[in-house]
Each structure stands twice: as structure tokens, then as C-alpha cells.
Design a protein around this motif. Structure first.
Motif, short mmCIF file in Angstrom:
data_model
loop_
_atom_site.label_atom_id
_atom_site.label_comp_id
_atom_site.label_asym_id
_atom_site.label_seq_id
_atom_site.Cartn_x
_atom_site.Cartn_y
_atom_site.Cartn_z
N ASN A 385 0.00 6.36 18.12
CA ASN A 385 1.08 7.21 17.94
C ASN A 385 1.49 8.51 18.77
N ARG A 386 0.45 8.68 19.59
CA ARG A 386 0.44 9.83 20.90
C ARG A 386 0.76 11.25 19.98
N ARG A 387 -0.08 11.29 18.85
CA ARG A 387 0.02 12.49 18.06
C ARG A 387 -1.67 13.00 17.92
N TRP A 388 -1.80 14.08 18.42
CA TRP A 388 -3.07 14.70 18.08
C TRP A 388 -3.68 15.00 16.90
N HIS A 389 -4.84 14.65 16.47
CA HIS A 389 -5.37 14.80 15.25
C HIS A 389 -6.89 15.32 15.33
N TYR A 390 -7.28 16.15 14.47
CA TYR A 390 -8.61 16.53 14.14
C TYR A 390 -9.54 15.09 14.13
N GLY A 391 -10.67 15.46 14.78
CA GLY A 391 -11.52 14.09 14.88
C GLY A 391 -12.97 14.62 15.13
N GLN A 392 -13.92 14.09 14.28
CA GLN A 392 -15.49 14.34 14.79
C GLN A 392 -15.93 13.58 15.96
N VAL A 393 -16.92 14.30 16.57
CA VAL A 393 -17.53 13.45 17.67
C VAL A 393 -18.66 12.53 17.00
N LEU A 394 -18.76 11.06 17.31
CA LEU A 394 -19.74 10.31 16.56
C LEU A 394 -20.95 10.22 17.39
N ALA A 395 -21.98 10.46 16.59
CA ALA A 395 -23.27 10.31 17.44
C ALA A 395 -23.92 9.10 16.90
N LEU A 396 -24.53 8.28 17.79
CA LEU A 396 -25.13 7.16 17.47
C LEU A 396 -26.69 7.23 18.04
N CYS A 397 -27.66 7.04 16.92
CA CYS A 397 -29.03 7.30 17.09
C CYS A 397 -29.66 6.04 16.58
N GLY A 398 -30.38 5.35 17.70
CA GLY A 398 -31.11 4.14 17.32
C GLY A 398 -31.99 3.70 18.33
N PRO A 399 -32.72 2.48 18.06
CA PRO A 399 -33.85 1.95 19.03
C PRO A 399 -33.22 1.73 20.58
N ARG A 400 -34.00 1.78 21.43
CA ARG A 400 -33.37 1.28 22.72
C ARG A 400 -33.09 -0.15 22.57
#
Length: 684
Positions: A385-400
Motif C-alpha cells: 500500500n506504500r504506507r509506512w508502518h512501525y515494524g520490529q526487526v526480526l532476529a533469527l537464531c538457530g543452528p548452522r
């Protein structure tokens, strides 16, 4: 014998004839240039002078009764001059003596407008007693009617407005034909302007038949189909207020923009905008019909004058892709921004996505999937929609090799196919971040390695900025920085070893709700991926499912229990990751250094800071005293200096330890200063 030359010509005749031929040739070249220019700038002209149908109706200088069809018919006929003989009739009402009844004076037609007598009227006038609507019967050309069979009502108004405002032709009336088009009635121009209009109007999509003197036009008020031909704009008093401008001057220049910081121009291509040198910009101008020679006695060639005009009128503050913005010109915070390319997220299409669903289930499990889908929904809709919105940073932690990078690659494709690594700028490796602004997906992969506390705090600061700041500062090499408002989705992936986990910032109150910490499990790929061909087939199958994922997200309802007002989906921190981060949090690191520096070397029961021969049960002193002691220690000074990069750092961490109910750390105030009391660890 060529041209007009004759054997009996005198020298003076030949000279005059040669001068005339030169004038005609130059005029022919000028008309050809104007024609090329019109073709080149058509879309730009229609956009710059856009005049939608409803705006035309609302701009009429004279009020038009909407349902009085006879009045509308009369209003147009009244625009002719008194005594004019006007033809009104069917297309076939011409050529025979009995058709003389369709040729009447202006006053006779005004008296016979109830109801409107016929569907057509001719914008030219005829000699008295005429019975044929032919050029041979013409008296005066009062009006030029402009229409288009290819431009709809909302677009052809741009032609009318350009002719009225930029050329100076008086617009008398606009008639809705009752079909798809509009007729614009202009006062008839002089011969020079007429020739120029014949050169440009067909290139702009207008019907050249309307230049025929006896060509009929629609008469307002007469029924057509289920509706009526309608007068929508009327200005009978419109007159030429000054000289009609030459079309070579009135036509806009080709749509080129200038960036002063780099001295380059931008020209439009099929995929967006591309930068060109001034020399190439001048060639583009020539190709579009701008003369290489000086005009009207000017000292500079017209191309050079055009370049100067572009520098003055079309200068940009920034030209590059901007995440979430369509190609074209934008005003952002008072700056003129040209978005040169765009990245559009995947278009939604109903269907299933079994491969992606299986991968998500393996990576995140039931508990975390709702947060993943909720986060994806908000980021996707924001970009769509081309509208800015708050958004968390997604951190992914896991095995190689668990599938974290595959998930990030899918997100890049899903969000439009563009990504950038923000980590070098976040950690101070580079001073420039303009590459961020071209990418919809900011993606940090396992390359992030620094566990330096100051860098982790810097990372925390940028995570907060990305999550909640709409305005972002774009730092460019060799150019001034500019503030933009990109739309991003941001992810970080890292392995779950303790040393890798230390890359993440401390999860304090400032950053807690702005990052999601997801624990990733190993994913067994649902298709073979051993060979290059198998990997390509697997990737293509995943990409083919992305439209179905998009459709699912648009319909997805975020569960009430994980909704929040600011981000729409609340943050989630996997307990195992929080525990791991807690074990290596800065405050925890500080107490470990304190134990190693203060208590381990004084396990004999005495503290050198407090003077000799005093039993050691606690340490007492100011935060600056403690910070100096720790940073000057031979064994732990380097780690302490990273942990305590500024004079107040030690006091802040001691305060955090106290707030987190660390019973070993307490503050004590005296009249002169604030002291800290630190008890030794229980095993000492």
C-alpha cells in the motif's frame, strides 16, 4: 530546373526566390522539430497539464444549467458573432437546394433552440444563401475544435489546458459528446499558429480531421444514446490577451532532470530513469526536436538554452531508488526526489503454498508461527500500500545450515527482490548507507561478528531507528545527506552459539519491544537439493508459491492475544534466547569483571583501595573509581574498556544491576557523593 527557377528570371528575382525557398525550408524544419517534440513529450505534457473532466466542469466561468438542454444549445450558438450564418443539422443535411433550411443566422438558431434542432454544428460560418456544407461555401472560420479519439475525458483536458494556458489560445467551450470524448472549442488561430497546431496535435493524439473547415462537431443539448450531448465549460468572453506563443517555445522540453551534486541528467527509460552526461542530454534534446542553432537572434544554441533551463527548473535533491516508492517525481519533506527504479512486492493470488508452509512449520514451530505470519502481514501490507508502518526487526537464531538464509532469501523475493546489508554502517565500518534506501529488505546474515559492547549498543540504536522512525538519514559519498522516508522490512540471522548470540544488542527497555527473537530449528528441505539443478527447481517452486502466501497474509487475522496498538503484532522473545542473552548481558559481564579484578585478587580479605589491614566484606567507592580500576587492569582492562566506552557507562550498568534486583549491588548517598556498595560473590 529546380524549385521556382525560370530561364527568364533576373538576378534579383533569383535572389528573392532563393531567400523565399530558404525561409520555407527553415519553416519546414521548424515544423518537423515541433512535431518531433510533441511526440516526445506527449505523456509528460498530459501529466503536467492534467485537467480531469470533473475539474473542467467545475472551472466553467459561466454557470451552465445541467438539465436545460435548450439553454446549453443556445449558449454555444451565442458564442458566434451577430449575423453569422451557421450550419446545424444531420451529417447528410448538405449539398441540395432543400438543405438551405439548415443554414440560418445566429439569431434565427437562437430563437429555435427549444428543443435543440439537430446533433451537429459546424464551427465555421458560411455565406448567406448557402445550401452545401463545403469549403467552397465558407465565409469565416470562427473556431477550431480539438478532439481525440484515443484520449479519454480525463486525459484530453490536458491538451485543452496546455493550449489555453501555455499557448494562449482562448478556450470558448468544452462539449461532452455523449460518447467517450470531449470537444474543445478555441477561437480560430492565425495561420502561423495553425500550421504549428497541425504539426503537434496529431502527435498528441488529437484527430486531424478537425482541421477541415467544414468538419461538423457535436451540438450540446441533443440526445445521444441514453444521455445527452452536454455543454460542460463555457467562456464566451474569452479573448486573446496577448501574443500567441510559438509552439516551439510553448511545448515543454523533454522530461530531463538535473542533479547538481553530480552534474548529471536523468532521462526516462522503459524500466525507470537512468543517468546521462550533459553531452548525451543535449543529443536527447536534439532528437526531441530542440534546435542546435540559436533562435530569434539569441546568442546561444537552443540546446544550450534548454540545458540552462533544465538546470534552473528541473534540479533534484536526490535521484535513486527509494524503498516502497513508485518510479517518478516525489516531494519528500520539502525535497524534490526522483525515484529511478522501484521494487514491488509479490502480487497476491489465491492458492496454496505447501512447501513454504512446511518450511515455516519446521523452522518456527506452532508457538512462533503466529508471530511470523503477523509480522509478515504488516510488512507486506505496508509495502503493497506504500504506507509506512512501525515494524520490529526480526532476529533469527538457530543452528548452522538450518534454513535461516533460505528464509531471508524468500523474504527478499517476496518484498520485491532488493536487499542490502546494513551491518557495516550500523557498526561504523562505513560512513555511507545510501545502498539501504534502494532495498525493501534490510538483511544481516551470519557475517555479523562483533561482540564489542559499544558496537552492540550502536546496533541497538539503529534497530530502534528502523523499527519506529519514519524519517531516515541517507548518507551519500561525495554528496550531502538527505532525509527520506523509506519502507523497509529488516531481519537478522545468526547462529545460536554463545559467541554468535553476543552479536545481538542488550535487550533493555529501549530495544525490548522493537526486536523479535525467534529460535529457529533445523529444517529438512521438502525437495531434493543436492545438485545445482535440484536447487534451482526447489527455488523456482518456492517462488511460485509466494503469490499464494501473499493472498494468505492479506486474509490472515492476527490473533487478539498477540496484537498490540503500535506494531499491530507484539514482540516475541524466545525464552531460551533471552536466557542466553541474560548470561552475556553487559551488566552480567560487568559483575564478572568486578569479581575477577576486585575480589579474586583480594581473596586474602583486604582491599588496597580502602587502605591496608581492613577486612574485606564489601567494596565501597564511586562509579568513576571503579571504572578506572577495571579499565587499568592488566588482564581485564581491554574487555572493560569495550564494555565501558564513556565516563558514565559504569554508573549506568551498576544502576541496571540494582534495578534487576542484584542483591550484591546497592547505592549509598553521602553529603558529598554517591557511593556504590558491592558485596563479594557467595563462594568467596
Amino acid at each position: 530546373m529546380t524549385g521556382f527557377a525560370r530561364s527568364s528570371d533576373t538576378h534579383a528575382d533569383k535572389k528573392a526566390r532563393s531567400a523565399l525557398e530558404k525561409i520555407m525550408r527553415l519553416r519546414s524544419e521548424e515544423l518537423a522539430r515541433i512535431s518531433r517534440r510533441a511526440r516526445y513529450v506527449r505523456d509528460y505534457l498530459l501529466r503536467e497539464f492534467q485537467w480531469p473532466y470533473n475539474a473542467i466542469k467545475g472551472a466553467s466561468p459561466v454557470a451552465i444549467p445541467p438539465d436545460d438542454h435548450a439553454a446549453q444549445c443556445r449558449m454555444l450558438i451565442e458564442c458566434f458573432e451577430s449575423g453569422d450564418t451557421i450550419w446545424v443539422g444531420e451529417l447528410t443535411a448538405s449539398g441540395q437546394l432543400r438543405h438551405g433550411a439548415y443554414f440560418r443566422t445566429r439569431e434565427e438558431w437562437i430563437a429555435n433552440c427549444t428543443p435543440p434542432p439537430a446533433p451537429f454544428i459546424c464551427p465555421a460560418t458560411f455565406r448567406s444563401g448557402s445550401h452545401s456544407r463545403s469549403n467552397a461555401s465558407l465565409d469565416t472560420r470562427r473556431f477550431l475544435v480539438v478532439e481525440s479519439d484515443t484520449l479519454d475525458r480525463d486525459r484530453v483536458g490536458g491538451i485543452f489546458r496546455f493550449l489555453r494556458d501555455n499557448v494562449g489560445l482562448p478556450l470558448i467551450a468544452v462539449v461532452n459528446t455523449g460518447g467517450k470524448s470531449l470537444h474543445g472549442w478555441f477561437r480560430y488561430p492565425d495561420e502561423k499558429t495553425l500550421q504549428e497546431l497541425k504539426a503537434i496535435l496529431p502527435q498528441l493524439g488529437c484527430d486531424p480531421k478537425m482541421f477541415t473547415a467544414s468538419q461538423p462537431a457535436r451540438l450540446p443539448g441533443f440526445p445521444r444514446g441514453r444521455g445527452y450531448q452536454e455543454l460542460v465549460y463555457c467562456d464566451p468572453a474569452a479573448a486573446t490577451t496577448g501574443d500567441i506563443r510559438s509552439l516551439e517555445i510553448a511545448l515543454p522540453l523533454p522530461e530531463l532532470y538535473y542533479t547538481g551534486s553530480r552534474g548529471l541528467f536523468y532521462t526516462q527509460t522503459e524500466t525507470g530513469w537512468t543517468e546521462v552526461s550533459q553531452a548525451l542530454a543535449e543529443n536527447i534534446l536534439v532528437d526531441a526536436g530542440v534546435s542546435k542553432n540559436p533562435l530569434n537572434g539569441e546568442p546561444l544554441p537552443e540546446t544550450k538554452r534548454a540545458i540552462i533551463q533544465l538546470v534552473k527548473d528541473k534540479a533534484l535533491d536526490y535521484a535513486a531508488p527509494v524503498a516502497g516508492y513508485p518510479v517518478g517525481l516525489h516531494a519528500v519533506l520539502g525535497r524534490k526526489i526522483l525515484v529511478t527504479r522501484e521494487s514491488r512486492p509479490v502480487e497476491a493470488k489465491a492458492g496454496d503454498f505447501p512447501l513454504i508452509r512446511d518450511i515455516f512449520q519446521q523452522l518456527f514451530g506452532e508457538c512462533q508461527q503466529a508471530y511470523v505470519y503477523g509480522w509478515l502481514k504488516i510488512r507486506y501490507e505496508s509495502l503493497l500500500n506504500r504506507r509506512w508502518h512501525y515494524g520490529q526487526v526480526l532476529a533469527l537464531c538457530g543452528p548452522r545450515n538450518s534454513g535461516k538464509s533460505l528464509f531471508q532469501a524468500l523474504l527478499t523475493e517476496f518484498f520485491g527482490g532488493t536487499s542490502a546489508n546494513p551491518y557495516p554502517f550500523m557498526t561504523g565500518v562505513t560512513a555511507f548507507n545510501s545502498d539501504w534506501f534502494a532495498a525493501t529488505h534490510l538483511m544481516v546474515e551470519d557475517a555479523a561478528e562483533s561482540t564489542n559492547y559499544a558496537i552492540r549498543r550502536r546496533l541497538a540504536s539503529y534497530i530502534k531507528q528502523i523499527a519506529v522512525n519514519k524519517k531516515q538519514n541517507c548518507s551519500q559519498k561525495y554528496r550531502d545527506s538527505v532525509t527520506l522516508m523509506p519502507i523497509w522490512a529488516a531481519t537478522i540471522s545468526l547462529n545460536d552459539e554463545p559467541t554468535c548470540l553476543q552479536v545481538l544488542p542488550p535487550i533493555d527497555e529501549d530495544v525490548r519491544d522493537k526486536i523479535m527473537l525467534l529460535k529457529v530449528s533445523h529444517c529438512n528441505m521438502p525437495m531434493p537439493t543436492e545438485t545445482a539443478d535440484q536447487k534451482a527447481a526447489f527455488w523456482n517452486a518456492l517462488v511460485a508459491e509466494l503469490p499464494s502466501l501473499a493472498d494468505y497474509l492479506l486474509k490472515y487475522q492476527i490473533p487478539d492475544e498477540i496484537r498490540c496498538e503500535r506494531f499491530n503484532v507484539t514482540h516475541y522473545h524466545h525464552p531460551d534466547l533471552l536466557q542466553g542473552l541474560g548470561e552475556i548481558a553487559p551488566a552480567t559481564t560487568l559483575i564478572e569483571i568486578i569479581d575477577a579484578v576486585l575480589f579474586a585478587e583480594h581473596s586474602n580479605g583486604f582491599s588496597a583501595l580502602d587502605g591496608p589491614a581492613r577486612p574485606l566484606s564489601t567494596w565501597e567507592g564511586t562509579a568513576p573509581e571503579l571504572q578506572a580500576r577495571l579499565t587499568e587492569n592488566t588482564s581485564y582492562g581491554s574487555v572493560a574498556r569495550q564494555l565501558l566506552p564513556h565516563p558514565n557507562a559504569c554508573g549506568q550498568l551498576l544502576g541496571q544491576l540494582e534495578r534487576e534486583e542484584c542483591r550484591r549491588v546497592k547505592r549509598k548517598r553521602t553529603a558529598q557523593k554517591r557511593l556504590w556498595i558491592i558485596e563479594p560473590p557467595a563462594e568467596l
